[in-house]
Design a protein around this motif. Sequence first.
Motif, PDB file in Angstrom:
ATOM      1  N   GLU B  29      49.252  70.923   1.640  1.00 21.80           N
ATOM      2  CA  GLU B  29      47.796  71.163   1.603  1.00 21.80           C
ATOM      3  C   GLU B  29      47.185  71.004   2.987  1.00 21.80           C
ATOM      4  OE1 GLU B  29      45.801  68.076  -0.641  1.00 21.80           O
ATOM      5  OE2 GLU B  29      47.147  66.537   0.127  1.00 21.80           O
ATOM      6  N   LYS B  30      45.941  71.520   3.080  1.00 21.25           N
ATOM      7  CA  LYS B  30      45.158  71.296   4.307  1.00 21.25           C
ATOM      8  C   LYS B  30      44.459  69.959   4.150  1.00 21.25           C
ATOM      9  CE  LYS B  30      43.532  75.886   5.393  1.00 21.25           C
ATOM     10  NZ  LYS B  30      42.389  76.782   5.520  1.00 21.25           N
ATOM     11  N   VAL B  31      44.505  69.176   5.183  1.00 21.96           N
ATOM     12  CA  VAL B  31      43.873  67.847   5.084  1.00 21.96           C
ATOM     13  C   VAL B  31      42.917  67.642   6.253  1.00 21.96           C
ATOM     14  CG1 VAL B  31      44.296  65.368   4.857  1.00 21.96           C
ATOM     15  CG2 VAL B  31      46.007  66.979   4.027  1.00 21.96           C
ATOM     16  N   TYR B  32      41.789  67.087   5.942  1.00 27.34           N
ATOM     17  CA  TYR B  32      40.800  66.745   6.957  1.00 27.34           C
ATOM     18  C   TYR B  32      41.337  65.559   7.756  1.00 27.34           C
ATOM     19  CZ  TYR B  32      36.182  65.083   8.589  1.00 27.34           C
ATOM     20  OH  TYR B  32      35.125  64.656   9.339  1.00 27.34           O
ATOM     21  N   GLU B  71      36.426  74.377   9.182  1.00 31.20           N
ATOM     22  CA  GLU B  71      35.778  74.884   7.960  1.00 31.20           C
ATOM     23  C   GLU B  71      34.399  74.274   7.840  1.00 31.20           C
ATOM     24  OE1 GLU B  71      38.213  74.459   4.475  1.00 31.20           O
ATOM     25  OE2 GLU B  71      39.852  75.612   5.378  1.00 31.20           O
ATOM     26  N   GLU B  72      33.461  75.093   7.426  1.00 29.70           N
ATOM     27  CA  GLU B  72      32.088  74.627   7.276  1.00 29.70           C
ATOM     28  C   GLU B  72      32.032  73.548   6.212  1.00 29.70           C
ATOM     29  OE1 GLU B  72      30.933  76.742  10.318  1.00 29.70           O
ATOM     30  OE2 GLU B  72      29.571  75.442   9.199  1.00 29.70           O
ATOM     31  N   ALA B  78      30.957  71.425  11.084  1.00 30.64           N
ATOM     32  CA  ALA B  78      32.248  71.959  10.615  1.00 30.64           C
ATOM     33  C   ALA B  78      33.332  70.906  10.793  1.00 30.64           C
ATOM     34  CB  ALA B  78      32.594  73.223  11.412  1.00 30.64           C
ATOM     35  N   ARG B  79      34.265  70.908   9.865  1.00 31.67           N
ATOM     36  CA  ARG B  79      35.325  69.901   9.891  1.00 31.67           C
ATOM     37  C   ARG B  79      36.636  70.541  10.312  1.00 31.67           C
ATOM     38  NH1 ARG B  79      34.825  66.350   4.337  1.00 31.67           N
ATOM     39  NH2 ARG B  79      32.741  65.506   4.721  1.00 31.67           N
TER      40      ARG B  79
END
Lengths: 253, 118
Positions: B29-32, B71-72, B78-79
């Motif tokens: 997954e994409k993770v912040y 990503e907004e 944006a993060r």
Amino acid sequence: MIYLTTDAMKIRETYLEQVRTYVGMSKTADANEVIRDVNEHIDRELQNSSQPVSKENLESILERLGSPRQWVNEDDLTWWRKMTMRLRKGPEDWRLAYLAFATLIIGTVLMGPIGLFASFCLSRATLSVSEKNELQTKRWLVFPALLIVYFLTAPILLFWPVLPLVGICVASFDAFFEKSSTLLCVSVFTSIITIGMAIWWSFLWLLTRKYVRMVKVLFKPFAENWKLNWLGYLSTVLFLIGSCAIVFIILFK
Amino acid sequence: MAEQFLDNWTIQLRKGLLEFCILNSLSGEKVYGYDIVRKLRNIEHLVISEGTIYPILSRLKRDGLVDTSLEESSEGPARKYYQLTTRGIELLLQMNGIWMRVLDGVQQIQSQKGVSQK
């Protein structure tokens, strides 16, 4: 938008400067990227704090983030940063090695032989504190001064008798030249120099046979594998040449 | 002396495991970025300074193992999100394989010697 008190803002700016400084030393991490991430991290942590954010609140977050000084391993530093850090903090053997090289370059230019001697001493000190297997990486810093001094002193030690022997030959030249042929003169001078050198090298050979360790210490680390007998062989060869010259003199006088 | 030994050992262990745990936290997954820190800070003894994670992420990106995207966000600016690249996924598979083998070996030794897990 997060609002901070003036004190908190100063602390944040100082912290980010430290991040830039220390992460900037890394070969692999991008300081700007890390600063962006850290800024974002701080903002997220402060999102639910009362505003303006006080110095104490900010400090507790920065404490959990930790000191940027500890974020970059020594292995990850650029070579010149590693050198500067080692000069400032050690380990001692690396610090000495860098100092030895710097003294060789700068000291020799500014102070001539004194600078060279100082560099030689620092190089010898580096050898003393370094393990044998660690020397490989430091040799480019330490060996130049050692090699220069050894290349100057070893020939002097081996060949200094040539000067007085040549002096004897020159002093007796007039006496021989008038009474004898050129070939005979050459034979006499050859025998004087070769026998004289052979005696000196035999003496050195016997001395070093008795005090092997002295040779290895004096010419460390290049004399580790020094073979005792080559001086003996050379002096034998010189004795033979000198003997042939004497025989020639006797036969053809 | 024993305390110093334990400190040194813990430091070395942490050095090796932190990157491994970061890569695993990105698995699938994409993770912040901030969420990676939150996940890992709960593992006892793993993270002493939370900030160490960010230079590691930067290095992993430079090595081509992770990628980033902006990503907004409705909550603010944006993060930046991190995700594994194909190369990162392959490497993580190998690392997980090695880790399982090492873990099995260590557990075998511990069970042979009757070492307590606590």
